[in-house]
Design an enzyme around this catalytic site. Structure first.
Site, short mmCIF file in Angstrom:
data_model
loop_
_atom_site.label_atom_id
_atom_site.label_comp_id
_atom_site.label_asym_id
_atom_site.label_seq_id
_atom_site.Cartn_x
_atom_site.Cartn_y
_atom_site.Cartn_z
N GLU A 159 -2.76 -9.32 3.64
CA GLU A 159 -3.17 -9.88 4.93
C GLU A 159 -4.68 -10.04 5.01
OE1 GLU A 159 -4.71 -6.00 5.70
OE2 GLU A 159 -2.92 -6.67 4.63
N HIS A 193 -3.79 -5.33 -0.04
CA HIS A 193 -3.50 -5.82 1.31
C HIS A 193 -3.56 -7.35 1.34
CE1 HIS A 193 -3.76 -2.16 4.05
NE2 HIS A 193 -3.96 -1.68 2.83
N CYS A 203 0.82 -1.21 0.00
CA CYS A 203 0.00 0.00 0.00
C CYS A 203 0.86 1.26 0.00
CB CYS A 203 -0.98 -0.05 1.17
SG CYS A 203 -2.34 1.13 1.02
#
Length: 390
Positions: free
Chosen positions: A370, A368, A284
Site C-alpha cells: 500500500e 507494504h 508483514c
C-alpha cells in the site's frame, strides 16, 4: 546544542538539555525534547524514509518502538488529519537530528511537535542519528527509554532501570493491544488531491474479511480500490467468526510484536482457512503468520528493515520492486517446507520477502504494497488477490 554521539556521549547533563535517550547498556544521549512530555520504554530502531513521517509514527507496526529518522529534516510539511494511519496506535517516540522546523506545505494544519503533543508521542532532537544508526547496524536494535521533561529534570537511575527491566519485543504479542476490538464494514477508498478519500463504489464486489493485527488504514483503502468489499474483524476472531461472514477471501494484516507469540491464537485460524481452501493474502505480520501456519519458522532480525527504498526481487521473472518495509522479524527461508515457494527476496540481505502455497490461492509478502509512505511498484498484489476471488 551539539548532537549527542553514542560513541562519546556525556554522562553529565549539558545545559539546555530537555530530552534524553537512555539505553539498557548505560549509554546516555542528551538532546532537546519536543512533542509530548514523559518517558517511554521500547526498542530503538531506525527508518530511512525521507517522507511520510506522520504515516510512520501512526503505523501500529511500530508499537513498542522508538523510531530514529536517518533523514535529518523531519517535520517540514507539518501534520494533517488525512495522513494518519491509525490514530494514536503507533510509535512511542521519534529521534531526529534537527528540531522540526516550521512547516511549509499547503496541507499542513499544525506543526509536527504540536501534533505529537496531542498524540502522546515523545520527540528528541540534537542526536547524532548517523552514529546511532551505525550502532544499531553493528550491535542490533537496543532497548531504551526516550524521555522529555520541559524543565530538564530527569531521574536517570529510574530511566536506566526502566530500560533494563523491559523484556524486549521477542516473545511479545502486541497485536491484541492495537487491533480493533469490534467487527465492522470498511468504507472509503484511495486518497487523491482535492478529493480526499474516495467513496466505495456500489455493485457486486468480492467480499474480503480482513483480520486486523494492527493494520494501516491505507491497506483497507487499497483493497477497496482493487475492487473488494471489506469487513474488518479483530485479531482474536475465531475461525467460526471469520467464516460466518462468508468471505470470498481473507486478508491477514500487518502488525507489531513477535509473530510466534501472536501465532498462538492466529495460526490455528489461518490453518483452518487453508484446510477449507479459502483464498488468503498476507502482509508483514500476516505474511509471517501465514509462513508459520504453513510449517515455517520466524526469526528476530539483527536490525530489521524499515524504510521506503528497499529493493525486492520477484522470483518468477527477476523483476525488482522498490518497496516500503517495517519489520523486525522475518520468515526463515531455510525452514520453508515442501509445497511452500519463496516468491520474493530482499536484495539488501537475501531475507525472505514473499511466499506462495502450492495448490492453494494463498500468498503473502513481507513488505507494504500500500506504500504509505513509499513507492507504488507493488499495488498489483491487491489486484492479483481481489481479481482472483469469485
Amino acid at each position: 546544542m551539539a548532537p549527542a554521539n553514542p560513541s562519546a556521549a556525556p554522562a553529565a547533563q549539558p545545559s539546555g538539555a530537555t530530552g534524553v535517550l537512555v539505553l539498557a547498556d548505560g549509554t546516555i544521549l542528551w538532546g532537546v525534547g519536543y512533542g509530548a512530555a514523559g518517558a517511554a520504554v521500547g526498542e530503538i530502531c531506525f527508518n530511512t524514509s525521507m517522507t511520510g513521517y506522520q504515516e510512520i509514527l501512526t503505523d501500529p507496526s511500530y508499537a513498542g518502538q522508538v523510531v530514529t529518522f536517518t533523514f535529518p529534516h523531519i517535520g517540514n510539511v507539518g501534520a494533517n488529519p488525512e495522513d494518519m494511519e491509525r490514530g494514536v496506535h503507533g510509535a512511542l517516540g521519534a529521534i531526529t537530528r534537527e528540531l522540526p522546523t516550521q512547516p511549509s506545505n499547503f496541507r499542513s494544519v499544525q506543526t509536527l511537535p504540536e501534533w505529537m503533543t496531542e498524540q502522546g508521542v515523545i520527540g528528541l532532537a540534537g542526536i547524532d542519528t548517523r552514529a546511532l544508526t551505525r550502532r544499531i547496524r553493528d550491535a542490533g536494535a537496543p532497548n531504551g527509554v526516550i524521555a522529555h521533561s520541559p524543565d530538564g529534570k530527569f531521574d536517570i537511575d529510574e530511566l536506566l532501570a526502566m530500560a533494563r527491566g523491559w523484556a524486549g519485543l521477542e516473545g511479545m504479542d502486541l497485536a491484541k493491544a492495537v487491533s480493533r476490538t469490534d467487527t465492522g464494514d470498511w468504507t472509503g477508498g484511495a486518497w487523491t488531491l482535492g478529493h480526499g478519500y474516495a467513496s466505495e463504489e456500489g455493485g457486486e464486489r468480492p467480499h474480503v474479511v480482513a483480520i486486523d493485527y494492527g493494520a494501516k488504514d491505507n491497506i483497507f483503502r487499497n483493497l477497496v480500490k482493487a475492487g473488494a468489499r471489506v469487513t474488518v474483524v479483530p485479531a482474536t476472531a475465531s475461525l467460526d467468526e471469520v467464516l460466518s461472514h462468508q468471505p470470498a477471501g481473507v486478508f491477514l494484516s500487518n502488525g507489531p510484536g513477535d509473530p510466534a507469540a501472536t501465532g498462538d491464537y492466529a495460526v490455528p485460524v489461518i490453518q483452518g482457512l487453508l484446510e477449507r481452501d479459502v483464498p488468503i493474502f498476507g502482509i508483514c505480520l500476516g505474511h509471517q503468520m501465514l509462513g508459520i501456519a504453513a510449517g515455517a519458522k520466524t526469526v528476530k532480525m539483527h536490525q530489521g528493515h524499515r524504510g521506503a527504498n528497499h529493493p525486492v526481487q520477484r522470483a518468477e521473472d527477476g523483476v525488482v520492486e522498490i518497496t516500503s518495509m517495517n519489520h523486525g522479524f522475518a520468515v526463515d527461508a531455510s525452514t520453508l517446507p515442501a509445497g511452500v515457494v519463496e516468491t520474493h527476496k530482499s536484495l539488501f540481505d537475501g531475507s525472505n520477502c514473499g511466499i506462495a502455497i502450492t495448490g492453494k490461492n494463498a500468498f503473502s509478502v513481507q513488505y507494504h504494497p500500500e506504500a504509505s509512505p513509499g513507492p507504488q511498484d507493488s499495488f498489483y498484489l491487491f489486484e492479483k488477490f481481489v481479481g482472483g476471488l469469485k
